[in-house]
Design an enzyme around this catalytic site. Structure first.
Site, PDB file in Angstrom:
ATOM      1  N   ARG A  88       0.848  -1.229   0.120  1.00  0.00           N
ATOM      2  CA  ARG A  88       0.059  -0.061  -0.189  1.00  0.00           C
ATOM      3  C   ARG A  88       0.846   1.349   0.135  1.00  0.00           C
ATOM      4  NH1 ARG A  88      -4.945  -1.937   2.241  1.00  0.00           N
ATOM      5  NH2 ARG A  88      -6.429  -0.346   2.530  1.00  0.00           N
ATOM      6  N   ARG A 122     -22.170  -1.437   2.553  1.00  0.00           N
ATOM      7  CA  ARG A 122     -21.421  -2.414   2.771  1.00  0.00           C
ATOM      8  C   ARG A 122     -21.888  -3.055   4.158  1.00  0.00           C
ATOM      9  NH1 ARG A 122     -15.229  -3.455   2.211  1.00  0.00           N
ATOM     10  NH2 ARG A 122     -15.071  -1.700   3.476  1.00  0.00           N
ATOM     11  N   ARG A 155     -18.775  -1.759   9.052  1.00  0.00           N
ATOM     12  CA  ARG A 155     -17.124  -1.803   9.684  1.00  0.00           C
ATOM     13  C   ARG A 155     -17.002  -0.297  10.244  1.00  0.00           C
ATOM     14  NH1 ARG A 155     -13.012  -3.664   5.167  1.00  0.00           N
ATOM     15  NH2 ARG A 155     -12.166  -1.631   5.573  1.00  0.00           N
ATOM     16  N   ARG A 166      -9.875   7.521   4.155  1.00  0.00           N
ATOM     17  CA  ARG A 166      -9.112   6.605   3.281  1.00  0.00           C
ATOM     18  C   ARG A 166      -9.061   6.697   1.895  1.00  0.00           C
ATOM     19  NH1 ARG A 166     -13.625   2.323   4.605  1.00  0.00           N
ATOM     20  NH2 ARG A 166     -12.527   0.910   3.580  1.00  0.00           N
TER      21      ARG A 166
HETATM   22  P1  AP5 Z   1     -15.033  -5.049  -1.324  1.00  0.00           P
HETATM   23  O1  AP5 Z   1     -14.946  -6.169  -1.887  1.00  0.00           O
HETATM   24  O2  AP5 Z   1     -15.538  -5.121   0.342  1.00  0.00           O
HETATM   25  O3  AP5 Z   1     -14.050  -3.911  -1.330  1.00  0.00           O
HETATM   26  P2  AP5 Z   1     -12.369  -3.760  -0.884  1.00  0.00           P
HETATM   27  O4  AP5 Z   1     -11.808  -3.212  -2.195  1.00  0.00           O
HETATM   28  O5  AP5 Z   1     -11.924  -5.147  -0.349  1.00  0.00           O
HETATM   29  O6  AP5 Z   1     -12.591  -2.684   0.281  1.00  0.00           O
HETATM   30  P3  AP5 Z   1     -12.107  -2.543   1.492  1.00  0.00           P
HETATM   31  O7  AP5 Z   1     -12.625  -1.272   2.037  1.00  0.00           O
HETATM   32  O8  AP5 Z   1     -12.023  -3.864   2.052  1.00  0.00           O
HETATM   33  O9  AP5 Z   1     -10.519  -2.179   1.169  1.00  0.00           O
HETATM   34  P4  AP5 Z   1      -9.764  -1.186   2.325  1.00  0.00           P
HETATM   35  O10 AP5 Z   1      -8.447  -1.243   1.024  1.00  0.00           O
HETATM   36  O11 AP5 Z   1      -9.960   0.033   2.305  1.00  0.00           O
HETATM   37  O12 AP5 Z   1      -9.752  -2.120   3.520  1.00  0.00           O
HETATM   38  P5  AP5 Z   1      -8.624  -3.029   4.126  1.00  0.00           P
HETATM   39  O13 AP5 Z   1      -9.382  -3.979   4.779  1.00  0.00           O
HETATM   40  O14 AP5 Z   1      -7.467  -3.468   3.073  1.00  0.00           O
HETATM   41  O15 AP5 Z   1     -16.478  -4.278  -1.955  1.00  0.00           O
HETATM   42  C1  AP5 Z   1     -17.016  -3.087  -1.322  1.00  0.00           C
HETATM   43  C2  AP5 Z   1     -18.383  -3.011  -1.411  1.00  0.00           C
HETATM   44  O16 AP5 Z   1     -18.588  -3.070  -2.739  1.00  0.00           O
HETATM   45  C3  AP5 Z   1     -19.084  -4.665  -0.851  1.00  0.00           C
HETATM   46  O17 AP5 Z   1     -20.484  -4.047  -0.052  1.00  0.00           O
HETATM   47  C4  AP5 Z   1     -19.430  -5.179  -2.144  1.00  0.00           C
HETATM   48  O18 AP5 Z   1     -20.582  -6.057  -1.882  1.00  0.00           O
HETATM   49  C5  AP5 Z   1     -19.847  -4.261  -3.206  1.00  0.00           C
HETATM   50  N1  AP5 Z   1     -19.157  -4.687  -4.485  1.00  0.00           N
HETATM   51  C6  AP5 Z   1     -17.844  -5.351  -4.785  1.00  0.00           C
HETATM   52  N2  AP5 Z   1     -18.004  -5.595  -6.244  1.00  0.00           N
HETATM   53  C7  AP5 Z   1     -19.053  -4.821  -6.731  1.00  0.00           C
HETATM   54  C8  AP5 Z   1     -19.350  -4.479  -7.928  1.00  0.00           C
HETATM   55  N3  AP5 Z   1     -18.738  -5.149  -9.071  1.00  0.00           N
HETATM   56  N4  AP5 Z   1     -20.502  -3.916  -8.330  1.00  0.00           N
HETATM   57  C9  AP5 Z   1     -21.171  -3.242  -6.984  1.00  0.00           C
HETATM   58  N5  AP5 Z   1     -21.056  -3.750  -5.909  1.00  0.00           N
HETATM   59  C10 AP5 Z   1     -19.693  -4.337  -5.577  1.00  0.00           C
HETATM   60  O19 AP5 Z   1      -8.040  -2.293   4.995  1.00  0.00           O
HETATM   61  C11 AP5 Z   1      -8.321  -1.530   6.199  1.00  0.00           C
HETATM   62  C12 AP5 Z   1      -7.462  -0.818   7.176  1.00  0.00           C
HETATM   63  O20 AP5 Z   1      -6.362  -1.771   7.453  1.00  0.00           O
HETATM   64  C13 AP5 Z   1      -6.659   0.187   6.185  1.00  0.00           C
HETATM   65  O21 AP5 Z   1      -7.309   1.473   6.104  1.00  0.00           O
HETATM   66  C14 AP5 Z   1      -5.382   0.258   7.302  1.00  0.00           C
HETATM   67  O22 AP5 Z   1      -5.603   1.094   8.311  1.00  0.00           O
HETATM   68  C15 AP5 Z   1      -5.019  -1.175   7.476  1.00  0.00           C
HETATM   69  N6  AP5 Z   1      -4.216  -1.649   6.612  1.00  0.00           N
HETATM   70  C16 AP5 Z   1      -4.549  -2.820   5.692  1.00  0.00           C
HETATM   71  N7  AP5 Z   1      -3.511  -3.064   4.769  1.00  0.00           N
HETATM   72  C17 AP5 Z   1      -2.703  -2.287   5.221  1.00  0.00           C
HETATM   73  C18 AP5 Z   1      -1.183  -1.989   4.588  1.00  0.00           C
HETATM   74  N8  AP5 Z   1      -0.830  -2.810   3.607  1.00  0.00           N
HETATM   75  N9  AP5 Z   1      -0.386  -1.079   5.065  1.00  0.00           N
HETATM   76  C19 AP5 Z   1      -0.920  -0.191   6.174  1.00  0.00           C
HETATM   77  N10 AP5 Z   1      -2.074  -0.398   6.854  1.00  0.00           N
HETATM   78  C20 AP5 Z   1      -3.003  -1.192   6.215  1.00  0.00           C
END
Ligand code: AP5
Length: 215
Positions: A88, A122, A155, A166
């Site tokens: 990231r 979501r 969430r 974000r």
């Molecule tokens: P979904 O599939 O849940 O989307 P996503 O891309 O996985 O979204 P996230 O919010 O989980 O990503 P993120 O990067 O913010 O969070 P993460 O958990 O990695 O889809 C979203 C919605 O849309 C759902 O309701 C789904 O049903 C719908 N949908 C999907 N496809 C669709 C379509 N084609 N059409 C219509 N609807 C659709 O990270 C969370 C936190 O963890 C970060 O903010 C940070 O604090 C920390 N973190 C995680 N990784 C790191 C890292 N590498 N470095 C530092 N901090 C980190």
């Protein structure tokens, strides 16, 4: 098959990760899921990252890199893995280059107004990480997980203000990785960079991704 899913919050990384990894029989490694589980369990890691994750900031690079390095060295990753939400930052991408070869970087692109709709609707099943959407992917019974019947939650970082935070963190720190991986294409054995339109239906997006992945 060693894969990275890039893309902004709510682009559908978690949704696609489950479908792609089921096909290749490889583990999906979501750093966000690892942090949320640790927070739920109240572990030392969970206490360290709770405030950061729930406010939409990034967990420090050294902590995330160590965690991913340990995870991908486990036996179930020998035949491959999919990283969802890592790297990231440029520092994380550079560290990954030294840890493992990567076959494809899949960059799922969705415009920002659509992202806010996706994230504010979501709902998740915390125990399994299964994800729904009130309109686009509703559960069979309102607010209940299809498999266990347990309650779905929103969430803590899916409030509109934190979604905006974000997205701004993504633009500053993660979006530059698109250029990083595009530039890397010039090197031999670099991961192949795939730019995927993430605005269609879930199934069409999966098919598009799968059509580009070759063993
Ligand atoms: P979904 O599939 O849940 O989307 P996503 O891309 O996985 O979204 P996230 O919010 O989980 O990503 P993120 O990067 O913010 O969070 P993460 O958990 O990695 O889809 C979203 C919605 O849309 C759902 O309701 C789904 O049903 C719908 N949908 C999907 N496809 C669709 C379509 N084609 N059409 C219509 N609807 C659709 O990270 C969370 C936190 O963890 C970060 O903010 C940070 O604090 C920390 N973190 C995680 N990784 C790191 C890292 N590498 N470095 C530092 N901090 C980190």
């Amino acid at each position: 098959m060693r894969l990275i899913l890039l893309g902004c919050p709510g682009a559908g990384k978690g949704t696609q990760a489950k479908l792609i990894t089921a096909h290749f029989h490889i583990p999906a490694i979501s750093t966000g899921d690892i942090f949320r589980t640790a927070i739920q369990q109240g572990s030392e890691l969970g206490r360290q990252v709770k405030a950061i994750v729930e406010s939409g900031h990034l967990v420090p690079d050294d902590l995330v890199i160590k965690l991913v390095a340990e995870r991908i060295s486990q036996a179930d990753c020998e035949q491959g893995f999919l990283l969802d939400g890592f790297p990231r930052t440029t520092a994380q991408a550079e560290a990954l280059q030294t840890l493992s070869p990567i076959d494809y970087v899949i960059d799922i692109d969705v415009p920002e107004d659509e992202i806010v709709k996706r994230l504010s609707g979501r709902r998740v099943h915390p125990a399994s990480g299964r994800t729904y959407h009130l309109i686009y992917q509703p559960p069979r019974h309102p607010e209940q997980d299809d498999i266990t019947g347990e309650a779905l939650i929103q969430r803590p970082d899916d409030s509109e203000a934190t979604i905006r935070k974000r997205l701004s963190v993504y633009h500053e720190q993660t979006h530059p990785l698109r250029h990083y991986y595009q530039q890397l294409q010039k090197q031999k054995d670099a991961p192949r960079y795939l730019h995927i339109d993430g605005t269609g239906s879930v199934d069409v997006i999966t098919q598009t991704i799968m059509s580009h992945l070759h063993h």
